[in-house]
Motif scaffolding. Sequence first.
Motif, short mmCIF file in Angstrom:
data_model
loop_
_atom_site.label_atom_id
_atom_site.label_comp_id
_atom_site.label_asym_id
_atom_site.label_seq_id
_atom_site.Cartn_x
_atom_site.Cartn_y
_atom_site.Cartn_z
N CYS A 265 -44.16 58.58 51.88
CA CYS A 265 -45.25 59.17 52.43
C CYS A 265 -46.60 57.84 52.49
O CYS A 265 -47.17 57.59 51.57
N THR A 266 -46.86 57.16 53.75
CA THR A 266 -47.76 56.25 53.96
C THR A 266 -48.77 56.86 54.90
O THR A 266 -48.80 57.69 55.39
N ALA A 267 -49.68 55.86 55.33
CA ALA A 267 -50.80 56.15 56.07
C ALA A 267 -50.13 56.54 57.35
O ALA A 267 -50.73 57.39 58.14
N SER A 268 -48.86 56.17 57.85
CA SER A 268 -48.33 56.68 59.00
C SER A 268 -47.95 58.32 59.07
O SER A 268 -47.59 58.73 59.87
N THR A 269 -47.79 58.74 57.72
CA THR A 269 -47.37 60.08 57.59
C THR A 269 -48.21 60.91 58.45
O THR A 269 -47.86 62.15 59.06
N ILE A 270 -49.49 60.74 58.54
CA ILE A 270 -50.33 61.62 59.16
C ILE A 270 -50.89 60.74 60.52
O ILE A 270 -51.32 59.84 60.44
N THR B 299 -51.04 60.88 44.98
CA THR B 299 -51.54 61.32 46.30
C THR B 299 -52.40 60.24 47.18
O THR B 299 -52.25 60.13 48.40
N ALA B 300 -53.33 59.73 46.22
CA ALA B 300 -54.49 59.03 46.92
C ALA B 300 -54.09 57.85 47.63
O ALA B 300 -54.12 57.12 48.63
N ALA B 301 -52.81 57.25 46.76
CA ALA B 301 -52.19 55.96 47.26
C ALA B 301 -51.15 56.38 48.27
O ALA B 301 -51.05 55.58 49.21
N ALA B 302 -50.29 57.39 48.29
CA ALA B 302 -49.87 57.57 49.37
C ALA B 302 -50.32 58.11 50.68
O ALA B 302 -49.97 57.95 51.85
N PHE B 303 -51.55 58.71 50.72
CA PHE B 303 -52.22 59.01 51.67
C PHE B 303 -53.72 58.41 51.76
O PHE B 303 -54.75 59.17 51.50
N PRO B 304 -53.97 57.30 51.91
CA PRO B 304 -55.22 56.84 51.67
C PRO B 304 -56.37 57.12 52.65
O PRO B 304 -57.42 56.92 52.40
N GLU B 305 -55.98 57.40 53.78
CA GLU B 305 -56.77 58.05 54.84
C GLU B 305 -57.34 59.40 54.68
O GLU B 305 -58.22 60.10 55.31
#
Length: 551
Positions: free
Chosen positions: A21-26, A167-173
């Motif tokens: 799960c990185t920024a590209s996940t969303i 979670t914040a690291a996995a989804f920084p946006e």
Amino acid sequence: MAQSPTWSAPLLTAMALLAGCTASTIDSPAVAVAVMDHEGAPLGSVAVAPSCDPAVADAVRRGFALLHNMTYTAAEAEFASVLEEDPECGIAHWGRAMSFVHPLWPDVPTAEQLKLGAEILAEAREADHLSALERSYVEALAAYYEEAGSRTEGERITGFWEGWSRTAAAFPEDREAQLFLALAEIARATSSANRVADQIAAGQRAEQVLQEIPDHTGALHYIIHAHDLAELAERALPAARTYGEVAPDNSHALHMTSHIFTRVGQWDESVRYNSRAADAGLQNPVNGALAFDYLHAVDYLVYAALQRGDDVFAHRIRSDVEALEGPIQNHPASAYALAAVPVRIALERGDWASARTLPVRQPEDFPWDGYPQFEAMVHFARGLGAAREGAVAEAQAALAALQTLREAAGGLPIQYDWATQVEIQEMALAAWLAYMGGEIETGIQGMADAAELEATTVKNPVTPGEVLPAGELLGDMLALENRHAEALEAYEAALSRTPNRLNSLIGAARAARAMGDEQRADTHYRAILSMAVPEARLEAIAEARRVAGGA
């Protein structure tokens, strides 16, 4: 500075699931949406794009806004209503479990809530409607509930911080995840050796969200909590003045503004917002009981009114509280206010006769057994009043009660160290007993020790301030001995911690004047005049008017 989280073994599987799960996940961050309560009143904005049935999207957002406003009972009810419409809405299950966790409050989940929260999260994991982001929310909260019954609240808060860090690291946006991490950072800072730096960092995280979403209710709320320290409060004045208008009918939001106004001694604004908060709290009972929000606002309101010399208003509020008909919500903020309001009014005015006769455990049908740390305030007032009036046996009985209550407070399953607060009261009462008994130096040294210990503590958000600061009491004792330079130092040290306290200001003004330092005295007298209401009739304010106001 904040440490990097260390992951407990049971979280490794969840971390592996989220490793991709990185920024590209969303595809893109959720857009901010203004939220209204069921009566159409604003609650601020949130940035949530739930994967549930579109028909419940607004209710999910409302639940998020209520969580950020710490209107937890209403938040649980909102998420429960979502599940009635969409039982497979995973984020609604998460929201119910999240509503049991109050990281910045003086309460902790019951054993039943800890068990239920873990069960609800298990249901969330199995829900059909659960995105990768939402699953990470579930796992972040699971870090709090993991083996919850065998861990202290401090250990659970550490898990909460670890989970939201992941979670914040996995989804920084994702702005909501960043804000829940800020909340966790503030909670964890309570026991940190670097509390100021850690709270500044948490505040900066929330401020980044506020720059994107100027009316985000969570960003505003957590900025206030992050800066709820004497040395930081000025930075949060813009957020405080905004928050009360973003959620203008939410009692807790209205009240929260005054955490900053109290820290900087802006009593007019504290009275204005807490009056609105009290009205809103009175109109919104919780499960048929008078909401703690009303009483919490009232305590801050009385504190501010007393600093302005508005005793008529303070006594009227006390009468309103004493006339309340139950039931009253069983909550630490309720207990604190019920004990503190009459104590403040007596002690702030040096009404020792009233202080020594204050009734204990009022109202009688409130569950006081759970709140020894707050019952202690009444015994402190009774003891101090008795000591100042020479009733030695009464004062000694109060001192013995404080010792018992301190031991009970030390056994409470909460993060905040209330036992030390009771110990400071115990030390102060013992010092005044010694002083009034003719042991002058013993009394002064004991009072200095109490003030020194108090200076190492940070006030809990449940209180606007000590019912009588130990530093101020030290100044009073020194002033009685005509040790004016030392008294002035004690009063000004107290003012650095609690700005614009009336008793510290008049004490400092009198000490400076006795030393011949008219300029310094004038500064303190003018501070009194700047905050006093026109109808104030206190001698301290009349003196300020005579000396510095041309009256």
